[in-house]
Enzyme design. Structure first.
Site, PDB file in Angstrom:
ATOM      1  N   CYS A 113       0.877  -1.172   0.000  1.00  0.00           N
ATOM      2  CA  CYS A 113       0.000   0.000   0.000  1.00  0.00           C
ATOM      3  C   CYS A 113       0.908   1.214   0.000  1.00  0.00           C
ATOM      4  CB  CYS A 113      -0.913   0.018   1.222  1.00  0.00           C
ATOM      5  SG  CYS A 113      -1.878   1.547   1.368  1.00  0.00           S
ATOM      6  N   CYS A 126      -0.634   4.333  -6.368  1.00  0.00           N
ATOM      7  CA  CYS A 126      -1.628   3.675  -5.526  1.00  0.00           C
ATOM      8  C   CYS A 126      -1.811   2.268  -6.062  1.00  0.00           C
ATOM      9  CB  CYS A 126      -2.955   4.439  -5.553  1.00  0.00           C
ATOM     10  SG  CYS A 126      -4.291   3.610  -4.653  1.00  0.00           S
TER      11      CYS A 126
END
Length: 252
Positions: free
Chosen positions: A84, A198
């Protein structure tokens, strides 16, 4: 289990599954025993990273990740990866909790970008509002001597819609929205290369390949580095540690 690594994931789950698919597809195994040994921590209930970064009155995601790092450290993996980008907001604090090396995905990705696109001068960054506000990729890109463009508010809103409404909300990227974001970054803001900052954007890239654009996909890159390191540690701990130092320094 010996010679394994830990994946801190679940942020979100579909994006983490994309990382695992890449790892599996790229191993080149011809039998079960040739695949990588790893533990996947799919911590889906970690509070939203962007919500906290943008508003500290929201629940912090640090305690959940702290627990994951401390638990996994007791198992002594060779290294850990955290799939992440926005969660790297707490990277320094998390690495300080353990002697197990934690790969810094943004740093590794921008080092690889410089190798893949040595002549690129202006780098577009699309990411969550939290990652943009944290400047984690922006700082890495500038440290590499490149100019950064973040687009305008319109394109940043489109990116958040793609991440939250499309990929997180439905599990599917909106092809038209994804392509339009990349077109705007290239044509209107002059980006030579666009960094997908992302992991939901990495999933979009897996689902909707757009070869007409120059993209840097950190999740794809960290999957390759995980595989490279996993194989090196299997050969010997010394080989693994040497290669790990090279990866962290941007030389491999």
């Amino acid at each position: 289990m010996e010679r394994f690594f830990t994946v801190i994931g679940g942020m979100g789950t579909a994006a983490t599954n994309s990382y695992v698919r890449l790892l599996t597809e790229r191993t080149g195994a011809t039998k079960d025993q040739e695949f990588m040994n790893y533990i996947l921590v799919n911590h889906a209930t970690v509070p939203d990273r962007t919500s906290y970064i943008m508003d500290h009155s929201q629940p912090s995601f640090y305690p959940a990740l702290r627990e994951d790092i401390l638990q996994q450290s007791q198992l002594h993996p060779d290294f850990m990866v955290m799939v992440c980008n926005t969660a790297h907001y707490f990277f320094d604090q998390l690495q300080a909790l353990t002697t197990v090396p934690l790969l810094h995905m943004p740093h590794v990705a921008i080092n690889e970008m410089c190798r893949q696109y040595p002549k690129a001068k202006k780098i577009g960054l699309i990411a969550t509002a939290g990652t943009i506000a944290d400047h984690i990729y922006e700082n890495e890109i500038k440290a590499a001597g490149r100019e950064v463009t973040l687009g305008d508010q319109h394109v940043r809103d489109m990116v958040m819609q793609l991440i939250y409404d499309d990929v997180k909300g439905t599990g599917k990227a909106n092809p038209d929205r994804f392509k339009e974001i990349l077109r705007i970054m290239r044509d209107d803001f002059g980006a030579d290369v666009v960094v997908l900052g992302c992991t939901e954007l990495s999933l979009a890239n897996e689902q909707v390949p757009l070869p007409e654009f120059n993209l840097v996909d950190p999740q794809s890159i960290i999957a390759d580095k995980s595989l490279l390191l996993g194989k090196a540690f299997r050969q010997s701990v010394a080989n693994g540690r040497h290669l790990l130092a090279e990866v962290q320094a941007g030389r491999a």
